[in-house]
Design an enzyme around this catalytic site. Sequence first.
Site, PDB file in Angstrom:
ATOM      1  N   ASP A   1       0.829  -1.214  -0.001  1.00  0.00           N
ATOM      2  CA  ASP A   1       0.152  -0.013   0.076  1.00  0.00           C
ATOM      3  C   ASP A   1       0.782   1.196   0.127  1.00  0.00           C
ATOM      4  O   ASP A   1       2.107   1.035   0.401  1.00  0.00           O
ATOM      5  CB  ASP A   1      -0.865   0.095   1.127  1.00  0.00           C
ATOM      6  CG  ASP A   1      -0.200   0.102   2.761  1.00  0.00           C
ATOM      7  OD1 ASP A   1       0.335   1.109   2.948  1.00  0.00           O
ATOM      8  OD2 ASP A   1       0.071  -1.106   3.102  1.00  0.00           O
TER       9      ASP A   1
ATOM     10  N   ASP B   1       1.239   4.696   1.925  1.00  0.00           N
ATOM     11  CA  ASP B   1       1.057   4.911   3.290  1.00  0.00           C
ATOM     12  C   ASP B   1       0.216   6.263   3.379  1.00  0.00           C
ATOM     13  O   ASP B   1       0.051   6.780   2.346  1.00  0.00           O
ATOM     14  CB  ASP B   1       2.309   5.144   4.130  1.00  0.00           C
ATOM     15  CG  ASP B   1       1.989   4.895   5.667  1.00  0.00           C
ATOM     16  OD1 ASP B   1       1.493   3.780   6.053  1.00  0.00           O
ATOM     17  OD2 ASP B   1       2.464   5.676   6.390  1.00  0.00           O
TER      18      ASP B   1
END
Length: 271
Positions: A209, A211
Amino acid sequence: MSADPRATLAIIGGSGFYDFFGDDATTVEAETPYGAPSAPITIGTVEGRSVAFLPRHGRKHEYSPHTVPYRANMWALRSLGVRRIFGPCAVGSLRADWGPGTVAVPDQLVDRTSGRDQTFFDAGGVHVAFADPYCAELRAAAVSAAVTELPMKDHGTMVVVQGPRFSTRAESRWFAGQGWELVNMTGHPEAVLARELEMCYSAIALVTDLDAGLESGEGVSAAAVFAEFERNLVPFKTLVRRAVAAVDRDDTCDHCRVHAGTGVKLPFELP
């Protein structure tokens, strides 16, 4: 534990990485002075060499990052003969150009955890060298194992946060502003405990991902992290297997054998 199977190299699997051998492995129930490890250790064969595997969070993700029995895990592996460890892990990216699906082999670590048992030296004035937290030989093997499906970065600073919550946007922007590339919850104290037990260690980080400081939506969610890791699990396991095959068969390297020849008397007997 002399009757148990032996292995000189180990894999510690992170979130979503709970098995490595399938049914073709021997299971070992390890005992340590620090309690039981996260799960029974399995020992199988990779590219003709005996390899141990331990799921960091347990077989069913029973342990959050701040409750993982790190000292028991590392002691149990050392007691089975392990001298070199790859630590695959899920990470968030602090750089927009290091997107999900990127693999990074970090060369530096920043500790932002608190309250974790992070040493075996509970007595005595012993200070372990940790300027370079990861084994250069294992890092080189991991980088050489790159697969076409997953872009590879051969460096990176990984900041380890306490968890189990994800970072706020302000924290994330601060981390990125320091020039750090990756954020994770389990890389410390795993790396330093390996160093204290004179074992080589290298993280292999899979970005799941962007952040919170980079994400414009609702931020990072556990469901999205697990889904992204699962999507890339097959090529990631291939990369780890190739890294194992690329490692020299010597027990450990001179750099990570920090106590050898130093005259330091350890406050415990190494398994």
